[in-house]
Structures are given as structure tokens and as C-alpha cells.
Write a protein that holds these residues in place. Structure first.
Motif, mmCIF file in Angstrom:
data_model
loop_
_atom_site.group_PDB
_atom_site.id
_atom_site.type_symbol
_atom_site.label_atom_id
_atom_site.label_comp_id
_atom_site.label_asym_id
_atom_site.label_seq_id
_atom_site.Cartn_x
_atom_site.Cartn_y
_atom_site.Cartn_z
ATOM 1 N N ASP A 94 0.830 -1.213 0.000
ATOM 2 C CA ASP A 94 0.000 0.000 0.000
ATOM 3 C C ASP A 94 0.859 1.256 0.000
ATOM 4 N N GLU A 95 1.956 1.212 0.772
ATOM 5 C CA GLU A 95 2.846 2.374 0.826
ATOM 6 C C GLU A 95 3.483 2.643 -0.533
ATOM 7 N N ILE A 96 3.890 1.581 -1.214
ATOM 8 C CA ILE A 96 4.492 1.726 -2.543
ATOM 9 C C ILE A 96 3.494 2.348 -3.510
ATOM 10 N N ALA A 97 2.252 1.876 -3.476
ATOM 11 C CA ALA A 97 1.221 2.432 -4.360
ATOM 12 C C ALA A 97 1.030 3.917 -4.090
ATOM 13 N N ARG A 98 0.991 4.291 -2.794
ATOM 14 C CA ARG A 98 0.818 5.707 -2.447
ATOM 15 C C ARG A 98 2.012 6.541 -2.908
ATOM 16 N N LEU A 99 3.222 6.031 -2.681
ATOM 17 C CA LEU A 99 4.419 6.783 -3.061
ATOM 18 C C LEU A 99 4.571 6.875 -4.586
ATOM 19 N N GLU A 100 4.173 5.840 -5.308
ATOM 20 C CA GLU A 100 4.231 5.902 -6.766
ATOM 21 C C GLU A 100 3.270 6.949 -7.296
ATOM 22 N N GLU A 101 2.102 7.074 -6.668
ATOM 23 C CA GLU A 101 1.157 8.105 -7.066
ATOM 24 C C GLU A 101 1.719 9.492 -6.732
ATOM 25 N N GLU A 102 2.370 9.615 -5.566
ATOM 26 C CA GLU A 102 3.018 10.880 -5.212
ATOM 27 C C GLU A 102 4.120 11.218 -6.215
ATOM 28 N N THR A 103 4.846 10.205 -6.639
ATOM 29 C CA THR A 103 5.911 10.423 -7.629
ATOM 30 C C THR A 103 5.335 10.933 -8.938
ATOM 31 N N ARG A 104 4.262 10.300 -9.389
ATOM 32 C CA ARG A 104 3.634 10.742 -10.640
ATOM 33 C C ARG A 104 3.139 12.180 -10.528
ATOM 34 N N ALA A 105 2.512 12.497 -9.402
ATOM 35 C CA ALA A 105 1.987 13.856 -9.212
ATOM 36 C C ALA A 105 3.125 14.871 -9.128
ATOM 37 N N ALA A 106 4.189 14.523 -8.397
ATOM 38 C CA ALA A 106 5.328 15.434 -8.262
ATOM 39 C C ALA A 106 6.036 15.627 -9.598
ATOM 40 N N ASP A 107 6.154 14.544 -10.353
ATOM 41 C CA ASP A 107 6.794 14.616 -11.667
ATOM 42 C C ASP A 107 5.990 15.510 -12.601
ATOM 43 N N ALA A 108 4.662 15.341 -12.595
ATOM 44 C CA ALA A 108 3.806 16.161 -13.455
ATOM 45 C C ALA A 108 3.863 17.625 -13.033
ATOM 46 N N ALA A 109 3.880 17.886 -11.723
ATOM 47 C CA ALA A 109 3.940 19.268 -11.239
ATOM 48 C C ALA A 109 5.242 19.940 -11.654
ATOM 49 N N LEU A 110 6.352 19.201 -11.538
ATOM 50 C CA LEU A 110 7.642 19.758 -11.932
ATOM 51 C C LEU A 110 7.684 20.056 -13.421
ATOM 52 N N ARG A 111 7.259 19.099 -14.215
ATOM 53 C CA ARG A 111 7.336 19.275 -15.661
ATOM 54 C C ARG A 111 6.369 20.355 -16.136
ATOM 55 N N THR A 112 5.220 20.465 -15.510
ATOM 56 C CA THR A 112 4.272 21.519 -15.870
ATOM 57 C C THR A 112 4.858 22.881 -15.532
ATOM 58 N N ALA A 113 5.525 22.992 -14.386
ATOM 59 C CA ALA A 113 6.158 24.258 -14.022
ATOM 60 C C ALA A 113 7.265 24.621 -15.009
ATOM 61 N N LEU A 114 8.071 23.632 -15.396
ATOM 62 C CA LEU A 114 9.135 23.891 -16.368
ATOM 63 C C LEU A 114 8.566 24.298 -17.726
ATOM 64 N N LEU A 115 7.399 23.773 -18.045
ATOM 65 C CA LEU A 115 6.756 24.063 -19.334
ATOM 66 C C LEU A 115 6.386 25.530 -19.470
ATOM 67 N N GLU A 116 6.162 26.200 -18.334
ATOM 68 C CA GLU A 116 5.715 27.593 -18.348
ATOM 69 C C GLU A 116 6.880 28.587 -18.395
ATOM 70 N N ILE A 117 8.116 28.100 -18.274
ATOM 71 C CA ILE A 117 9.276 28.998 -18.212
ATOM 72 C C ILE A 117 9.815 29.238 -19.615
ATOM 73 N N PRO A 118 10.011 30.492 -20.017
ATOM 74 C CA PRO A 118 10.516 30.768 -21.363
ATOM 75 C C PRO A 118 11.965 30.360 -21.529
#
Length: 442
Positions: A94-118
Motif C-alpha cells: 500500500d505504501e508503494i502504491a501511495r508513493l508511486e502516485e506521489e511520484t507521478r503527481a510530483a513529476d507532473a507538477a515539476l514538468r508543468t512548471a518547467l513548461l511555463e518557463i521561457p
């Protein structure tokens, strides 16, 4: 997950390693564009992502170790330890499933933030706040003198029969035009001249591509997500291209090219569409700023070591068209505050318009470095089998056809309402180099 996050997944925008290694330098480069520091926020997202990845890997290792022990403990009849380990394995799952979801969310947040930078400006781009700080580097031709007050293109007698804004407004609304007769033929001749020069003299390969593209193509060249309001989206989910830069550049998306295949130089004549969001009240008269227009666009895909020289070459290709047409122009290097979102360095070419008594942009040539290539995952394989690297991409107008038409008409206008056309257009106009005051070619 939003469309931005969906596309951002797996697409490196800025190289996070550069921000980690020297965040101050990254912020300083953005400051040259007049932007606030972002490295602390980016690195916080990066740390959250790395922490989630490390936690997931640690939990996986613990689960695997416990799973191996379960069989051993059961074989020796230690029921209490067996139950403890079985519960631990379930908890770690269960912990692995939760952390993998956190990883996906954190990865998407980082890449989305980088996408907005000129993009970061090249070191030799002049600093400045706006167009008044651009630096002129070339000026050719002398603006013509008239023994009458020169008119804007839409007021010239010979132009009026062939440039119909009223009918276009009934058909489509404002910022559209319907070209007829001689004016329409001059417009077509200009595009043909540009294509023939670029393909026959400048070594570009002509491409005739679609003007409707998928969302990921617009992301790849930087039109999305930041500039979605500037473009048109169909009900089927296709975007109308603001320039064929989108089509041409994305021909290498996801590809690994051989180094020997570079540079790849392309040119396309296409319809282009822009909503002109935020331009209310600007250039509302005539056809200087339209929702639908035509451009001959140049795109180059190059080795990183060659992109700066390729920008100068592309600029010369655009300037050459104006020189063949005998149109006065000047070339400026845009300052950091006036550059586009995806550009590292931009050369704007401005043509003289007598009706406005000023120079106006007719071409913008930019190198984006690896900025677009990272978004598109476009790479090349260096000689000797080294690890693939990102290509560099460039784009430039060669030229904006409608604005070139305006310049030809205004610079060639005569006192009697006719227009003397450039000799260079002769082969495409059947040798007819006068637009009469009645709007006919003669």
C-alpha cells in the motif's frame, strides 16, 4: 490529469540538472527577461519528486526483503513472525502504491512548471525592456521620396478595387480581406517568388503540410500552454496553425536523426491563423494585422554547434527577398524584453511603409536552441556512436506575404493612383509591372 500534465509527462523542458547545479545563474538569465526568480520553487518541486522516488524505492526494497523472509519463517513454524512479515508486506504494498502516485503527481507538477518557463537568452542578446531597446544591425535601401503625400495601401486608387474589406466582413467579420484581380495575382506572385528563391537559390526543401495539427504539435513548438488564446481550436480538437513553423518543426518530433543528415532546411507557404488576442485597437485598418494570412516560413534543424551561423544564414535569406524587390528595410536584434517565449536570439527585419512613415516587421528569424527539441524529444546521433543529443531548431519568415504585398504597393505608388511593381515580379506576372489606377495589371 490535465492536457498540459499529460503532454509534459516524459518531456524534459528545461534541463533540471542545470537549475540544480547553478540556480542563481538560471534566475539571472530569467531576470534579463524581466522575470522573477523561479529556481527555489522549481527545486522544491524537484526535491519533492526525488523524495517520493527514494521513498518508493526504499519501500520496495523492504517489501522484497520481507517477502523473501516469509517462506523461511513459515518453514520453521514461527507463526507470530510469519504474521508480522505478511502484514508488513501488505503494508509496504500500500505504501508503494501511495508513493508511486506521489511520484507521478510530483513529476507532473515539476514538468508543468518547467513548461511555463521561457527560453533563456543567449549571452550576446542585448538587455532591454521593450522594442525601444532593440539594436539595429543592418539597413539597406533608401525610403522613396514622393511629390505627393503617400497613402496607406488600402487608400491607393489602383488597390481599392482588389482589396475588399466590406465583403470579407460580411463573410467572416473584422480583420479579414478578400483580394481580387490584379492585387490577388500580385499577392500570389510574391509567394511564388519567395518559394522559388528559397528552393532554387537557398537550398531549402519545399514542404506542403497540414494547417490543422494535434495539441502535442502546438506544445512542441511552444504555442501551448501559454499562448492558447492566440490560436484557434476546432471542435474536433485540432489547432489551426499560427505559422507553418509548427508543422515543419514537428516533422522531427520523436526522431533520432543521423548527424550527417543535418542541417535539415525546409520552407513552406501556408495559410496561418491568429486570434490576435490582446491586440484590440492595433492596426485595425487595412491588412497589416489579420486573423487569416499567408506566410512563407523557413525552418532549420541543425547541429548545436551550427545553430548560430544558421540564424545568420536564415536572416540573409529573408533579407535577400526584400533586396530583390527593391524594398528598403532594416534588421534589428531583439532585446531580452522583446523576445518571444521560445527564442534564444531573434533578428527582426522591418520593411519601410511610406503610408505609415515607419518601418514595420515583415520577418522574425529566431534560434530556439534545444528548447523546442526538448519539448518534442528531437535528437541526433553524433558521429562515432555517442549518446544522442538534442538538435537545435530555428524558424523565420521568408516572408510574410500580406505584409510584403503592402510594402510593394505603398513603395511603388504613383501620383495618378497606379502602382509601379518591382522588376523581380515580372516572371510571375507575365511581364506586367503596373497596377493601373483602375486596378488592372498592365
Amino acid at each position: 490529469m490535465s492536457p498540459v500534465e499529460t503532454y509534459a509527462k516524459g518531456r524534459p523542458m528545461h534541463d533540471i540538472r542545470i537549475i540544480r547545479e547553478d540556480p542563481a545563474a538560471f534566475d539571472a538569465a530569467l531576470a534579463r527577461r524581466g522575470l522573477a526568480p523561479v529556481s527555489s520553487d522549481i527545486l522544491a518541486l524537484d526535491e519533492a519528486r526525488r523524495r517520493a522516488i527514494a521513498g518508493s524505492e526504499s519501500a520496495l526494497a523492504e517489501r522484497n526483503a520481507a517477502s523473501k523472509e516469509v517462506g523461511v519463517v513459515k518453514s520453521r513454524g514461527d507463526d507470530a513472525e510469519f504474521e508480522r512479515l505478511r502484514a508488513l508486506v501488505a503494508a509496504k504494498k500500500d505504501e508503494i502504491a501511495r508513493l508511486e502516485e506521489e511520484t507521478r503527481a510530483a513529476d507532473a507538477a515539476l514538468r508543468t512548471a518547467l513548461l511555463e518557463i521561457p527560453n533563456l537568452p543567449d549571452a550576446d542578446v542585448p538587455d532591454g525592456a521593450d522594442e525601444t531597446d532593440n539594436v539595429e544591425v543592418n539597413r539597406r535601401g533608401t525610403p522613396p521620396t514622393f511629390d505627393f503625400a503617400p497613402l496607406e495601401h488600402y487608400d491607393i486608387a489602383g488597390v481599392k478595387p482588389g482589396m475588399d474589406f466590406e465583403t470579407a466582413a460580411r463573410l467572416s467579420g473584422t480583420r479579414f480581406v478578400l483580394l481580387r484581380g490584379g492585387v490577388a495575382r500580385i499577392h500570389r506572385a510574391l509567394a511564388q517568388l519567395m518559394l522559388d528563391v528559397h528552393t532554387q537559390d537557398n537550398g531549402l526543401t519545399e514542404v506542403n503540410g497540414p494547417v490543422m495539427v494535434r495539441e502535442e504539435a502546438m506544445f512542441g513548438t511552444g504555442q501551448l500552454p501559454k499562448f492558447g488564446d492566440d490560436s484557434y481550436l476546432t471542435r474536433e480538437g485540432f489547432w489551426l496553425i499560427p505559422t507553418s513553423e509548427v508543422t515543419l518543426t514537428n516533422t522531427v518530433a520523436g526522431e533520432i536523426l543521423d548527424a550527417e543528415a543535418l542541417p535539415r532546411r525546409m520552407v513552406s507557404h501556408s495559410l496561418c491563423f491568429r486570434s490576435e488576442a490582446g491586440s484590440a485597437g492595433r492596426d485595425t485598418s487595412g491588412m497589416l494585422r489579420q486573423h487569416q494570412f499567408e506566410k512563407v516560413e523557413m525552418v532549420s534543424v541543425t547541429h548545436p554547434d551550427e545553430s548560430r551561423a544558421e540564424l545568420d544564414r536564415m536572416t540573409r535569406c529573408a533579407e535577400d527577398i526584400l533586396e530583390r524587390l527593391g524594398l528598403p528595410y532594416r534588421t534589428v536584434v531583439l532585446c531580452t524584453g522583446d523576445m518571444g517565449f521560445g527564442a534564444r536570439r531573434t533578428h527582426d527585419i522591418e520593411v519601410w511603409l511610406p503610408g505609415q512613415d515607419t518601418y514595420r516587421e515583415i520577418s522574425s528569424c529566431s534560434t530556439t536552441g534545444d528548447f523546442q527539441a526538448r519539448r518534442m524529444n528531437a535528437r541526433f546521433r553524433p558521429a562515432g556512436g555517442a549518446k544522442p543529443e538534442f538538435v537545435h531548431t530555428l524558424n523565420g519568415s521568408g516572408l510574410a506575404v500580406g505584409r510584403c504585398l503592402i510594402a510593394v504597393l505603398e513603395n511603388g505608388q504613383q501620383a495618378d493612383g497606379s502602382v509601379r511593381l518591382p522588376d523581380a515580379l515580372g516572371p510571375w506576372l507575365g511581364g506586367k509591372l503596373t497596377l493601373t489606377a483602375e486596378g488592372a495589371l498592365a
